[in-house]
Design a protein around this motif. Structure first.
Motif, PDB file in Angstrom:
ATOM      1  N   UNK A 159      -9.595  10.292 -11.550  1.00  0.00           N
ATOM      2  CA  UNK A 159      -8.220  10.276 -12.070  1.00  0.00           C
ATOM      3  C   UNK A 159      -7.388   9.370 -11.171  1.00  0.00           C
ATOM      4  N   UNK A 160      -6.822   8.321 -11.763  1.00  0.00           N
ATOM      5  CA  UNK A 160      -6.070   7.374 -10.919  1.00  0.00           C
ATOM      6  C   UNK A 160      -4.563   7.544 -11.044  1.00  0.00           C
ATOM      7  N   UNK A 161      -4.163   8.325 -12.028  1.00  0.00           N
ATOM      8  CA  UNK A 161      -2.723   8.467 -12.238  1.00  0.00           C
ATOM      9  C   UNK A 161      -2.441   9.802 -12.920  1.00  0.00           C
ATOM     10  N   UNK A 162      -1.422  10.496 -12.456  1.00  0.00           N
ATOM     11  CA  UNK A 162      -0.943  11.716 -13.112  1.00  0.00           C
ATOM     12  C   UNK A 162       0.547  11.507 -13.394  1.00  0.00           C
ATOM     13  N   UNK A 163       0.894  11.440 -14.657  1.00  0.00           N
ATOM     14  CA  UNK A 163       2.283  11.121 -14.989  1.00  0.00           C
ATOM     15  C   UNK A 163       2.652   9.781 -14.394  1.00  0.00           C
ATOM     16  N   UNK A 164       3.713   9.747 -13.611  1.00  0.00           N
ATOM     17  CA  UNK A 164       4.119   8.498 -12.964  1.00  0.00           C
ATOM     18  C   UNK A 164       3.584   8.357 -11.543  1.00  0.00           C
ATOM     19  N   UNK A 165       2.746   9.283 -11.140  1.00  0.00           N
ATOM     20  CA  UNK A 165       2.244   9.260  -9.760  1.00  0.00           C
ATOM     21  C   UNK A 165       0.884   8.588  -9.691  1.00  0.00           C
ATOM     22  N   UNK A 166       0.812   7.540  -8.875  1.00  0.00           N
ATOM     23  CA  UNK A 166      -0.469   6.861  -8.651  1.00  0.00           C
ATOM     24  C   UNK A 166      -1.194   7.594  -7.530  1.00  0.00           C
ATOM     25  N   UNK A 167      -2.461   7.900  -7.767  1.00  0.00           N
ATOM     26  CA  UNK A 167      -3.222   8.643  -6.758  1.00  0.00           C
ATOM     27  C   UNK A 167      -3.895   7.647  -5.809  1.00  0.00           C
ATOM     28  N   UNK A 168      -3.074   7.057  -4.965  1.00  0.00           N
ATOM     29  CA  UNK A 168      -3.586   6.062  -4.027  1.00  0.00           C
ATOM     30  C   UNK A 168      -3.081   6.301  -2.615  1.00  0.00           C
ATOM     31  N   UNK A 169      -2.705   7.545  -2.350  1.00  0.00           N
ATOM     32  CA  UNK A 169      -2.284   7.904  -0.988  1.00  0.00           C
ATOM     33  C   UNK A 169      -2.832   9.289  -0.682  1.00  0.00           C
ATOM     34  N   UNK A 170      -2.896   9.588   0.612  1.00  0.00           N
ATOM     35  CA  UNK A 170      -3.409  10.905   1.018  1.00  0.00           C
ATOM     36  C   UNK A 170      -2.561  12.019   0.410  1.00  0.00           C
ATOM     37  N   UNK A 171      -1.258  11.809   0.427  1.00  0.00           N
ATOM     38  CA  UNK A 171      -0.353  12.850  -0.063  1.00  0.00           C
ATOM     39  C   UNK A 171      -0.593  13.149  -1.545  1.00  0.00           C
ATOM     40  N   UNK A 172      -0.636  12.111  -2.356  1.00  0.00           N
ATOM     41  CA  UNK A 172      -0.770  12.351  -3.800  1.00  0.00           C
ATOM     42  C   UNK A 172      -2.164  12.859  -4.147  1.00  0.00           C
ATOM     43  N   UNK A 173      -3.175  12.314  -3.495  1.00  0.00           N
ATOM     44  CA  UNK A 173      -4.547  12.757  -3.803  1.00  0.00           C
ATOM     45  C   UNK A 173      -4.726  14.222  -3.410  1.00  0.00           C
ATOM     46  N   UNK A 174      -4.254  14.585  -2.236  1.00  0.00           N
ATOM     47  CA  UNK A 174      -4.457  15.975  -1.780  1.00  0.00           C
ATOM     48  C   UNK A 174      -3.629  16.959  -2.600  1.00  0.00           C
TER      49      UNK A 174
END
Lengths: 193, 275
Positions: free
Chosen positions: A131-146
């Protein structure tokens, strides 16, 4: 969707999909590859096939040109039956995050012949999603991925998420969610040869 | 203007600009004349190396190894050639943002080739380079007998940069590369025509074309980093065969008007060619 026994496919397809074969991982693990597949006769069919309210089959089988030529360019396509279970988990995840969930290209099902490389992993079983994106959040940082990893893990102990990081087995530009080496044998079909 | 006069003018412009070096190579199809001013000097390639990626992509397509309409996953994650550490192309340092907007999805190979050249997309370049591999690009150049173009790595591999591992070109190497677009040596006519069209659609036109007559069409690729300003292309003029030219400059960081310098050299070359 029509179910087919992979052992009845053409020799060319069997060589690429290796239905029912044991796949060794680093000489330390072995997992049996899927034998039963859904047959998809066109890309339009994949786009029209709504596996859950928010996920079509096409979203979970999009690959790029690293896929084997036959599997990329000609129909029918064959997708392991576990893809429906994966879609159900993704739908549950979507309900918890209350936002669209975007699965990357090559991030759903890909065949054992896909040239992306790396260790054999549950993508080959259609039991994993990147999953690379949830809504407007890109999962490309520790914070968003975790943040979203915790939500995915809360779906159940059978759900595995790769930790954030830059080493093999870790991710830094998507959230990898998988259900392990999941095999699905539809009712009415047998494991007998 | 004779050759010696052109050498003298280039030297004068270099001295007046504060640049450390200028390399110029010309091949004129009309007269089959070659001119070389530091033509075999090696420079950091900057974005001129993207022409080599374009050439290798079309060669792979001509060989049936890839289809230009096939799609590639757009992922902004690359590994350094030095230590395999991960790096990304910075969106705010990339001249093209369209490819960044496709991250997670896919684009056709030809759709990546176009912004790589026309808007110098670093992300498109790295995706194609990673897919084709530097070894394949070098083997294509070797097959084409193009010396003077060395492609080692993707753009923004800062670890490689720190280790002195850079893509490098000579003016003569770039001219040899551009000549592949005109000559029946490596490519089908269709491939040459498509590559030429992509280079003609170049959107950064403040160097080679800037001081040429409006009737001139230029199929070219620019390249700039803090210490280098380059442009190389085929100049198509009405009523005569084209000429290939590469103008490469090296200068201290922060030097003003480096693009103007290349434009002035381009004008000199035009006057020399059409004299």
């Amino acid at each position: 969707m029509k179910v087919v026994d992979g052992l009845t496919l053409s020799a060319e397809h069997r060589a690429l999909l290796r239905p029912g074969e044991m796949l060794e991982c680093d000489g330390q693990e072995a997992h049996r590859l899927p034998r039963y597949f859904y047959e998809i006769d066109s890309w339009a069919h994949a786009k029209e096939t709504q596996l859950t309210p928010h996920f079509t089959l096409s979203e979970l089988i999009t690959v790029d040109c690293r896929e084997a030529d036959l599997l990329l360019h000609s129909f029918p396509h064959y997708v392991p039956c576990a893809v429906i279970v994966l879609a159900r988990y993704l739908e549950d995840f979507r309900q918890r995050v209350e936002a669209p969930v975007c699965v990357a290209v090559n991030g759903g099902y890909r065949s054992p012949a896909h040239r992306l490389g790396g260790r054999p992993n549950p993508h080959i079983w259609a039991a994993a999603a990147n999953i690379y994106r949830v809504g407007d959040t890109w999962l490309d940082s520790q914070k968003s991925i975790e943040r979203y990893a915790r939500i995915a893990e809360s779906l159940g102990p059978e759900v595995y998420v790769r930790p954030f990081g830059f080493n093999p087995g870790e991710t830094d530009d998507h959230l990898h969610v998988d259900l392990g080496y999941l095999l699905s044998t539809p009712r009415g079909y047998s494991e007998l040869q | 203007m004779d050759e010696q006069a052109l050498h003298d003018h280039i030297d004068s412009l270099r001295a007046a600009s504060g640049s450390a070096a200028i390399g110029v190579q010309i091949f004129d199809y009309e007269t089959e004349r070659t001119f070389s001013h530091e033509g075999d000097r090696w420079f950091h390639a900057a974005s001129t190396m993207k022409v080599a990626v374009l050439v290798a992509l079309f060669h792979a397509a001509d060989m049936g190894r890839v289809r230009l309409e096939d799609r590639l996953h757009v992922r902004n994650r690359f590994r350094s050639i030095v230590d395999r550490s991960i790096f990304r192309v910075q969106r705010d340092r990339d001249a093209d943002s369209a490819v960044h907007r496709r991250v997670g999805r896919s684009m056709k190979l030809i759709e990546l080739a176009e912004p790589m050249i026309m808007r110098s997309s670093n992300l498109a370049t790295n995706l194609l380079l990673e897919f084709l591999t530097p070894d394949y690009i070098q083997s294509t150049l070797k097959k084409a007998k193009v010396d003077g173009v060395q492609v080692l790595r993707g753009v923004e591999d800062s670890v490689a940069f720190d280790h002195g591992l850079n893509n490098t070109v000579t003016p003569s190497g770039l001219v040899a590369l551009l000549r592949l677009l005109r000559e029946e040596r490596l490519f089908s006519e269709s491939a040459r025509s498509r590559m030429l069209a992509i280079l003609l659609a170049q959107e950064f036109n403040s160097m080679i074309p800037a001081l040429l007559p409006d009737s001139a069409q230029v199929a070219h690729k620019t390249g700039e980093i803090s210490t280098c300003t380059h442009d190389a292309g085929l100049v198509l003029l009405p009523g005569r065969r084209p000429y290939a030219v590469a103008i490469l400059t090296e200068h201290p960081p922060g030097l003003d008007d480096t693009q103007k310098l290349v434009a002035k050299v381009s004008r000199l070359v035009y006057e020399f060619i059409t004299a």
